[in-house]
Design a protein around this motif. Structure first.
Motif, mmCIF file in Angstrom:
data_model
loop_
_atom_site.group_PDB
_atom_site.id
_atom_site.type_symbol
_atom_site.label_atom_id
_atom_site.label_comp_id
_atom_site.label_asym_id
_atom_site.label_seq_id
_atom_site.Cartn_x
_atom_site.Cartn_y
_atom_site.Cartn_z
ATOM 1 N N ALA A 12 0.952 -1.217 0.012
ATOM 2 C CA ALA A 12 -0.195 -0.070 0.060
ATOM 3 C C ALA A 12 0.944 1.214 0.068
ATOM 4 O O ALA A 12 0.726 1.994 -1.008
ATOM 5 N N GLY A 13 1.825 1.302 1.310
ATOM 6 C CA GLY A 13 2.619 2.604 1.129
ATOM 7 C C GLY A 13 1.870 3.907 1.217
ATOM 8 O O GLY A 13 2.564 4.928 0.927
ATOM 9 N N TYR A 14 0.608 3.952 1.718
ATOM 10 C CA TYR A 14 0.016 5.233 1.865
ATOM 11 C C TYR A 14 -1.271 5.062 2.650
ATOM 12 O O TYR A 14 -1.641 3.967 2.992
ATOM 13 N N ASP A 15 -1.965 6.278 3.082
ATOM 14 C CA ASP A 15 -2.817 6.268 3.929
ATOM 15 C C ASP A 15 -4.410 6.124 3.514
ATOM 16 O O ASP A 15 -5.308 6.216 4.120
ATOM 17 N N GLY A 16 -4.399 5.917 2.184
ATOM 18 C CA GLY A 16 -5.712 5.743 1.670
ATOM 19 C C GLY A 16 -6.339 6.912 1.272
ATOM 20 O O GLY A 16 -5.690 8.149 1.425
ATOM 21 N N ASP A 17 -7.539 6.862 0.781
ATOM 22 C CA ASP A 17 -8.445 8.200 0.257
ATOM 23 C C ASP A 17 -9.762 8.086 1.348
ATOM 24 O O ASP A 17 -10.108 7.203 1.591
ATOM 25 N N ALA A 18 -10.245 9.211 1.558
ATOM 26 C CA ALA A 18 -11.190 9.365 2.433
ATOM 27 C C ALA A 18 -12.479 8.986 1.617
ATOM 28 O O ALA A 18 -12.663 9.318 0.311
ATOM 29 N N VAL A 19 -13.566 8.616 2.525
ATOM 30 C CA VAL A 19 -14.807 8.189 2.051
ATOM 31 C C VAL A 19 -15.814 9.184 2.241
ATOM 32 O O VAL A 19 -16.122 9.802 3.143
#
Length: 267
Positions: free
Chosen positions: A198-205
């Motif tokens: 992944a390497g990241y914090d994702g995206d907001a919903v």
């Protein structure tokens, strides 16, 4: 699989595993230490200021006339002044608008429907807790931990369209155990964000205060088709939402985001 009603957990569950460790918080930058003389002066000044201020305050108060206290009861603050007539009372919320009523009903009805033409997969309805725990490395310990968090029941639906497989899970915790749902989502998000792929914090919903989506790079292994994966974790009240997509082709961010937002909207 055949849809079955979730069964309340038995009391003789396996021994709990220790709670995961908490990461130490970041330390602040070191500060220069004061000399002994400076510390002594500051301490004396603080004591003098505290004692002097207290003495002056008591002296001023002693010279003032006593003031009567306000009455404890204040009827003017009561609202409304009188009950509304029966014909003017607001009607109760419909079940479709009452989130709590919806959540306490048939959880399966809140799942996203299977798209037209899609093939049903493993889960389509209630998932027994012992079966749900099989997805973890130590199912007995995982089940015990979730029971301690207040897990109540699980409903899930999965389907297949071509090479794409989608799974939607609603994990509900007992009333008053919203912290269990929040902890569940945060644990899954922490694992998803720390994954090497992944390497990241994702995206907001959108529409959620803590929902995140994750789209992973392709996973390649000799002798197998390319594997793409996307996940989403959202919490709404005492329900934790987990969405997963697997495909042999690249998954667009909007695909996982749309599923998460639509499922959140049904809650």
């Amino acid at each position: 699989m055949e849809a079955t009603e979730a069964v309340e957990p038995a009391q003789n569950t396996p021994a709990p595993t220790p709670d995961p460790g908490v990461e130490p918080s970041a330390r602040s930058a070191p500060r220069r230490r004061r000399t002994g003389r400076t510390i002594a002066l500051i301490a004396v000044a603080a004591v003098i200021g505290l004692v002097g201020g207290t003495a002056v305050g008591y002296g001023v108060q002693a010279q003032r006339e006593p003031v009567a206290l306000a009455p404890l009861n204040q009827p003017g603050l009561v609202y409304p002044a009188k009950s509304l007539p029966k014909d003017q009372e607001p009607a109760p919320l419909a079940a479709s608008q009452d989130r709590q009523a919806k959540a306490q009903g048939d959880l399966r009805k809140l799942l996203l429907p299977r798209p037209e033409g899609a093939k049903a997969r493993d889960w389509d309805g209630w998932v027994p807790l012992y079966e749900y725990a099989q997805d973890y490395g130590l199912p007995g310990s995982a089940l015990q931990f979730q029971l301690e968090q207040g897990i109540r029941r699980v409903a899930a639906r999965s389907w297949e369209t071509g090479d794409r497989v989608v799974t939607v899970e609603l994990v509900q915790f007992r009333p008053g155990s919203e912290i269990g749902a929040l902890a569940f989502v945060e644990d899954q998000q922490d694992f998803a964000a720390r994954d090497d792929e992944a390497g990241y914090d994702g995206d907001a919903v959108k529409g959620s205060t803590n929902g995140r989506t994750y789209v992973y790079p392709v996973h390649r292994e000799a002798g197998y088709l390319d594997l793409y994966e996307a996940r989403a974790y959202v919490q709404r009240g005492d329900i934790a939402v987990a969405v997963a997509i697997f495909d042999t082709r690249k998954i667009a961010k909007k695909d996982i985001r749309s599923l998460a937002e639509r499922q959140l909207g049904r809650l």
